[in-house]
Design a protein around this motif. Structure first.
Motif, PDB file in Angstrom:
ATOM      1  N   PHE A  34       0.785  -1.334   0.121  1.00 10.81           N
ATOM      2  CA  PHE A  34      -0.110   0.164  -0.079  1.00 10.81           C
ATOM      3  C   PHE A  34       0.665   1.184   0.038  1.00 10.81           C
ATOM      4  N   THR A  35       2.063   1.081  -0.457  1.00 14.48           N
ATOM      5  CA  THR A  35       3.045   2.318  -0.108  1.00 14.48           C
ATOM      6  C   THR A  35       2.499   3.155  -1.007  1.00 14.48           C
ATOM      7  N   ASP A  36       2.204   3.150  -2.335  1.00 14.70           N
ATOM      8  CA  ASP A  36       1.575   4.008  -3.192  1.00 14.70           C
ATOM      9  C   ASP A  36       0.128   4.353  -3.358  1.00 14.70           C
ATOM     10  N   ASP A  37      -0.572   3.639  -2.402  1.00 19.14           N
ATOM     11  CA  ASP A  37      -2.141   3.709  -2.536  1.00 19.14           C
ATOM     12  C   ASP A  37      -2.643   5.243  -1.802  1.00 19.14           C
ATOM     13  N   PRO A  38      -3.298   5.693  -2.894  1.00 23.82           N
ATOM     14  CA  PRO A  38      -3.754   7.327  -2.780  1.00 23.82           C
ATOM     15  C   PRO A  38      -4.394   7.362  -1.358  1.00 23.82           C
ATOM     16  N   PHE A  39      -5.124   6.692  -1.010  1.00 20.89           N
ATOM     17  CA  PHE A  39      -5.955   6.932   0.165  1.00 20.89           C
ATOM     18  C   PHE A  39      -5.299   6.948   1.561  1.00 20.89           C
ATOM     19  N   GLU A  40      -4.268   5.771   1.469  1.00 18.47           N
ATOM     20  CA  GLU A  40      -3.381   5.786   2.701  1.00 18.47           C
ATOM     21  C   GLU A  40      -2.455   6.669   2.811  1.00 18.47           C
ATOM     22  N   ARG A  41      -2.081   6.980   1.730  1.00 20.36           N
ATOM     23  CA  ARG A  41      -0.801   8.060   1.554  1.00 20.36           C
ATOM     24  C   ARG A  41      -1.384   9.567   1.629  1.00 20.36           C
ATOM     25  N   TRP A  42      -2.763   9.672   1.373  1.00 19.54           N
ATOM     26  CA  TRP A  42      -3.273  10.938   1.919  1.00 19.54           C
ATOM     27  C   TRP A  42      -3.599  10.953   3.286  1.00 19.54           C
ATOM     28  N   MET A  43      -3.648   9.970   3.931  1.00 21.20           N
ATOM     29  CA  MET A  43      -3.837   9.652   5.434  1.00 21.20           C
ATOM     30  C   MET A  43      -2.150  10.187   6.213  1.00 21.20           C
ATOM     31  N   TYR A  44      -1.370   9.325   5.697  1.00 27.34           N
ATOM     32  CA  TYR A  44       0.056   9.485   5.957  1.00 27.34           C
ATOM     33  C   TYR A  44       1.156   9.752   4.913  1.00 27.34           C
ATOM     34  N   PRO A  45       1.095  10.913   4.321  1.00 29.21           N
ATOM     35  CA  PRO A  45       2.051  11.415   3.163  1.00 29.21           C
ATOM     36  C   PRO A  45       3.405  11.327   3.574  1.00 29.21           C
ATOM     37  N   ASP A  46       3.936  11.509   4.715  1.00 31.25           N
ATOM     38  CA  ASP A  46       5.373  11.422   5.003  1.00 31.25           C
ATOM     39  C   ASP A  46       5.659   9.972   5.330  1.00 31.25           C
ATOM     40  N   TYR A  50       3.879   7.066   7.774  1.00 31.63           N
ATOM     41  CA  TYR A  50       2.994   5.888   7.034  1.00 31.63           C
ATOM     42  C   TYR A  50       3.951   4.633   7.723  1.00 31.63           C
ATOM     43  N   LEU A  51       5.032   4.401   7.778  1.00 29.26           N
ATOM     44  CA  LEU A  51       5.699   3.354   8.258  1.00 29.26           C
ATOM     45  C   LEU A  51       5.417   2.974   9.616  1.00 29.26           C
ATOM     46  N   THR A  52       5.174   4.214  10.439  1.00 25.56           N
ATOM     47  CA  THR A  52       4.976   4.013  11.782  1.00 25.56           C
ATOM     48  C   THR A  52       3.362   3.707  12.114  1.00 25.56           C
ATOM     49  N   HIS A  53       2.651   4.613  11.468  1.00 28.49           N
ATOM     50  CA  HIS A  53       1.063   4.323  11.955  1.00 28.49           C
ATOM     51  C   HIS A  53       0.185   3.492  11.032  1.00 28.49           C
ATOM     52  N   PHE A  54       0.622   3.207   9.951  1.00 30.78           N
ATOM     53  CA  PHE A  54      -0.076   2.330   8.894  1.00 30.78           C
ATOM     54  C   PHE A  54      -0.251   0.960   9.565  1.00 30.78           C
ATOM     55  N   PRO A  55       0.717   0.332  10.167  1.00 31.42           N
ATOM     56  CA  PRO A  55       0.733  -1.053  10.663  1.00 31.42           C
ATOM     57  C   PRO A  55      -0.128  -1.025  11.899  1.00 31.42           C
ATOM     58  N   LYS A  56      -0.509  -0.036  12.380  1.00 27.45           N
ATOM     59  CA  LYS A  56      -1.398   0.264  13.469  1.00 27.45           C
ATOM     60  C   LYS A  56      -2.893   0.221  12.965  1.00 27.45           C
ATOM     61  N   PHE A  57      -3.098   0.914  11.998  1.00 29.96           N
ATOM     62  CA  PHE A  57      -4.465   0.853  11.191  1.00 29.96           C
ATOM     63  C   PHE A  57      -4.703  -0.231  10.724  1.00 29.96           C
ATOM     64  N   LEU A  58      -3.773  -0.949  10.071  1.00 26.83           N
ATOM     65  CA  LEU A  58      -3.804  -2.417   9.700  1.00 26.83           C
ATOM     66  C   LEU A  58      -4.592  -3.387  10.663  1.00 26.83           C
ATOM     67  N   VAL A  98      -6.542   4.767  16.870  1.00 31.11           N
ATOM     68  CA  VAL A  98      -5.436   5.032  15.846  1.00 31.11           C
ATOM     69  C   VAL A  98      -5.557   6.006  14.968  1.00 31.11           C
ATOM     70  N   LEU A  99      -6.808   6.383  14.270  1.00 32.13           N
ATOM     71  CA  LEU A  99      -6.759   7.611  13.748  1.00 32.13           C
ATOM     72  C   LEU A  99      -6.749   8.894  14.383  1.00 32.13           C
ATOM     73  N   THR A 100      -7.396   8.935  15.524  1.00 39.03           N
ATOM     74  CA  THR A 100      -7.285  10.129  16.432  1.00 39.03           C
ATOM     75  C   THR A 100      -5.876  10.552  16.727  1.00 39.03           C
ATOM     76  N   GLU A 101      -5.125   9.842  17.130  1.00 37.38           N
ATOM     77  CA  GLU A 101      -3.719   9.753  17.711  1.00 37.38           C
ATOM     78  C   GLU A 101      -2.959   9.977  16.502  1.00 37.38           C
ATOM     79  N   SER A 102      -3.087   9.588  15.475  1.00 38.00           N
ATOM     80  CA  SER A 102      -1.862   9.356  14.220  1.00 38.00           C
ATOM     81  C   SER A 102      -2.206  10.569  13.373  1.00 38.00           C
ATOM     82  N   LEU A 103      -3.402  10.970  12.981  1.00 37.58           N
ATOM     83  CA  LEU A 103      -3.709  11.940  12.152  1.00 37.58           C
ATOM     84  C   LEU A 103      -3.784  13.382  12.567  1.00 37.58           C
TER      85      LEU A 103
END
Length: 203
Positions: A34-46, A50-58, A98-103
């Protein structure tokens, strides 16, 4: 089948269940996918975020699948699918936390409004739900996604129930259509990229 039983496909690739103690490997594959996924990278553009928070979202969105033994891998984590069987749902409280904390606060309104639309569109009758499906970036283009999906759908079809998913990447819609999914709707809220709802009828 037991958690590490393996079915060999075409003499080369293996399809197997992923036990809870190997969830990190499964999440690593999905992070790559999902590194190039438009929605996930909209949430975590940096990338570091992304590498820190996306696994928690998964984990929040699909981690319950490990307890159900409905996480499958092909070719030793080259491709991974997390399915939730009928009657099981993502952990809504964990997702919100997760989203409240990371976004950033300015993304909260659009993100949670989109999640509300996703929840409202989600069918209420028994079905199989696919929160996460991906192929490691280094293994893409080799047909592993189609092979993994074919095997997973054999399990789904044995129950004679429909399957449902949301695709946050419009490029993947045609892939799911080739496997019998039909577009059931599209949601887009504010600055969020669109998310496509798809369902495959019972077989």
């Amino acid at each position: 089948m037991p958690a590490r039983d393996t079915v060999h496909l075409m003499g080369f690739r293996s399809f197997s269940l992923v036990p809870d103690n190997e969830k990190t490997k499964a999440f690593d594959t999905l992070v790559s996918a999902f590194t190039d996924d438009p929605f996930e990278r909209w949430m975590y553009p940096d990338l570091p975020d992304y590498l820190t928070h996306f696994p928690k979202f998964l984990a929040a969105f699909g981690g319950n699948a490990f307890a159900e033994q409905t996480v499958w891998t092909l070719d030793d984590f080259a491709a991974v699918a997390l399915w939730l069987p009928p009657g099981k749902e993502p952990d809504g409280d964990a997702i919100v936390a997760v989203l409240t904390e990371s976004l950033p606060a300015e993304q909260h309104a659009d993100t949670f409004a989109l999640l509300d639309e996703m929840d409202g569109a989600h069918p209420k009758y028994p079905l199989w739900y696919l929160p996460w499906f991906g192929v490691d970036a280094a293994s893409q283009g080799r047909g592993l996604g189609s092979e993994l999906m074919t095997h997973c759908l054999k399990v789904v079809d044995a129950s004679h129930l429909p399957a449902y998913l949301e695709s946050p990447n419009p490029r993947n819609v045609s892939f799911y259509e080739r496997h019998g999914f039909l577009v059931a709707g599209v949601a887009q809220v504010g600055a969020c990229p669109p998310v496509t709802f798809m369902e495959r009828g019972a077989r």
